[in-house]
Design an enzyme around this catalytic site. Structure first.
Site, short mmCIF file in Angstrom:
data_model
loop_
_atom_site.label_atom_id
_atom_site.label_comp_id
_atom_site.label_asym_id
_atom_site.label_seq_id
_atom_site.Cartn_x
_atom_site.Cartn_y
_atom_site.Cartn_z
N HIS A 167 43.09 35.54 53.35
CA HIS A 167 43.09 36.51 52.24
C HIS A 167 44.39 37.32 52.23
CE1 HIS A 167 38.91 36.13 50.82
NE2 HIS A 167 38.68 35.72 52.05
N GLY A 174 34.91 34.06 47.32
CA GLY A 174 33.57 34.38 46.84
C GLY A 174 32.54 33.92 47.85
N ASP A 210 41.81 60.96 36.22
CA ASP A 210 41.55 60.07 35.07
C ASP A 210 41.34 60.86 33.78
OD1 ASP A 210 41.48 58.29 37.16
OD2 ASP A 210 39.31 58.06 37.13
N LYS A 256 43.34 52.70 39.22
CA LYS A 256 43.58 54.11 39.54
C LYS A 256 45.04 54.40 39.96
CE LYS A 256 41.22 58.01 40.83
NZ LYS A 256 40.01 58.42 40.14
N CYS A 266 40.81 31.23 49.68
CA CYS A 266 39.55 31.07 50.38
C CYS A 266 38.62 30.13 49.62
CB CYS A 266 38.91 32.44 50.65
SG CYS A 266 37.59 32.33 51.87
N TYR A 267 37.58 30.62 48.96
CA TYR A 267 36.73 29.74 48.17
C TYR A 267 37.58 28.98 47.15
CZ TYR A 267 33.33 28.23 44.67
OH TYR A 267 32.61 27.49 43.78
#
Ligand code: XMP
Length: 509
Positions: free
Chosen positions: A165, A53, A226, A365, A79-80
């Site tokens: 990440h 973040g 969708d 998706k 990370c954060y």
């Protein structure tokens, strides 16, 4: 097996983390950090991931209850989240010059989380703060070239932090790390794997249970995956009481309405087709502002839909193809700037007094595509590029005119055809043509001919939040250019858009 909960600290990667966990077989949802303790108390949580973040643990109070680390549930900080773990457990975080982009790391110790990685790996970093000393007793598993802690773990609990990440595709072994986390740290057995396709019977049962006898369910279908999957699920649940409605707003690509209708009918859906293109186009003509066009398309759509719905006796429900990211975003965009007001049918149910069914609200998706496959949808429909609700209205720049719409219609079709021919259609996120008011001088025969500039946009993306353009072969670009200038009246020049998102958005307006 329970689910994973991803605490969303506002990084753009929280959804990617959840998707990677699901791909690895563990169902994952997002939660606000301050909800974590409650979520854990309610039970059914197999793992916690603390996302990255934009914040800094040096500047803000920790808003995660320390008790979440004592629940016996495996934790992975990214990370954060990694820095947060350090701070919560007595380590030290400092600000440094940062590491951005591809970064080499060296593994110091073997660990189930990093099994299958080489001694040296390239990972993707994006951080300024770093963990200067780990919490007491923590083992440092990997360090970066700068000597920063790239991965660490608790000596006696399944609590891990990684500075890089693993969720982004630039970290080549990122998927393997998630698989290790899910299988070796959390302990998910193959028989417990989350599989979206196996959810189909449950989804159908839930629709059947919600819809009362004799009640009809309207489904606004656009030809996209969708809404089509939604319509097929509803039809499987309530048979002929599913009423798919396809409104032609006149803003589709050339030949598309006919194709959509025939593919929906091919799936056994008894579609109500409404050609309202004249009503939409006459209201859009001359409108310059795209947001205004989105509003007009949304409002006209609701109006047309309401007229059709009022003639359908027993209509009580509206089924929408809302996906998980929409559900999260509509609840949690704190003060986020509205870049574009994406049109969907969200306003419809209130207008019509209908109850809402959202059978795909738990899914991403790619999972909807997997569901589409088990429902027997043709591959071509499943892999169709996303198409904006207001269609080509957002691909005409400057004043909206029918002449420019015609160009966008035919040009977009040609771009898609050429990408299919080159075998690239399925490898890109979207590919289309946009047209504005810029003119270029050309020669047709021996005469001067002034015509439009058409801009080709082809993008690769995982989620439309960021996008890049592929370096297409000269041969493909040349074919597109010669077809556009010869087959589309009024086009003299073709340009290829070479700006990533950000800073540019995908659609021109
Ligand atoms: P942008 O242009 O914001 O687009 O980078 C991101 C994704 O959203 C689609 N898009 C829309 N979809 N209604 C939609 O349903 C809209 O008004 C709209 N505008 C953009 C765009 O095609 C891309 O996939």
């Amino acid at each position: 097996m329970g689910k994973a909960v991803v605490a969303n600290f506002g990084g753009q990667y929280a959804h990617l983390i959840a998707r990677r966990l699901r791909e690895a077989g563990l169902y994952a949802v997002l939660a606000q950090p301050e909800e974590l303790e409650d979520v854990l108390r309610r039970g059914g949580v197999a793992a916690v991931v603390l996302s990255g973040g934009p914040r800094s643990v040096l500047e803000e109070e920790v808003e995660v209850a320390p008790s979440i680390l004592d629940a016996g549930v495996p934790v992975l900080g990214i990370c954060y989240g990694h820095q947060l773990l350090a701070k919560m457990l007595g380590g030290r975080v400092e600000r440094g010059p940062g590491e951005y982009g591809d970064t080499k790391v060296r593994l110091l110790e073997g660990d189930p989380l990093l099994e299958g990685l080489d001694r040296e790996e390239v990972v993707w970093m994006s951080h300024g703060d770093y963990v200067a000393s780990p919490p007491p007793g923590f083992k440092v598993l990997a360090v970066s070239e700068r000597g920063y802690i790239a991965a660490m773990r608790s000596p006696d609990r399944p609590i891990y932090g990684v500075q890089f990440h693993p969720e982004v595709s630039h970290t080549a072994k990122g998927r393997l790390i998630f698989r290790n986390f899910v299988e070796k740290v959390v302990g998910l057995a193959p028989s417990q794997r989350w599989d979206p396709a196996s959810q189909v019977p449950g989804i159908i049962d839930r629709i059947r249970a919600a819809v009362g006898p004799g009640e009809k369910v309207l489904v606004a279908v656009s030809g996209g995956v969708d809404s089509t999957v939604t319509a097929v699920l509803v039809a499987r649940a309530v048979g002929g009481r599913a009423v798919p409605i396809f409104v032609n707003h006149g803003l589709f690509r050339e030949g598309e309405p006919e194709e959509v209708l025939s593919s929906l009918r091919g799936l056994g859906l008894d579609v109500v087709y409404v050609d309202a293109s004249e009503r939409f186009l006459s209201r859009l003509e001359g409108i310059e502002d795209c947001e205004e066009r989105r509003r007009i398309v949304g409002e006209t759509f609701a109006e047309v839909f309401a007229e059709v719905a009022s003639r359908i006796e027993g209509a009580k429900w509206l089924a929408q193809g809302t996906l998980y990211p929409d559900v999260v975003e509509s609840g949690a965009v704190k003060g986020a700037d509205r870049i574009k007001s994406h049109h969907n049918v969200a306003g419809l149910p209130r207008w019509l007094g209908l109850k809402v069914l959202e059978p795909l609200r738990d899914f991403y998706k790619d999972e909807v595509r997997a569901i589409g496959r088990v429902l027997g949808l043709p591959e071509e429909l499943i892999n169709r590029h996303p198409f904006p609700g207001p269609g080509l209205a957002v691909r005409v720049m400057g004043r909206f005119t029918r002449e420019k719409l015609e160009i966008a219609k035919r040009a977009s079709r040609i771009v898609e055809e050429e990408l299919r021919r080159a075998g690239l259609y399925d490898k890109v996120w979207q590919a289309f043509a946009a047209v504005g008011d810029d003119k270029w001088v050309g020669v047709k025969g021996d005469a001067r001919a002034v015509g439009h500039v058409v801009i080709i946009r082809v993008v690769q993306s995982e989620d439309a939040m960021t996008a890049d353009w592929p370096q297409l072969d000269k041969e493909i670009l040349s074919r597109i250019s010669s077809r556009l200038t010869s087959e589309v009246p009024g086009v003299v020049m073709v340009a290829y858009a070479i700006t990533q998102k950000p800073p540019a958005t995908i659609e021109p307006c």
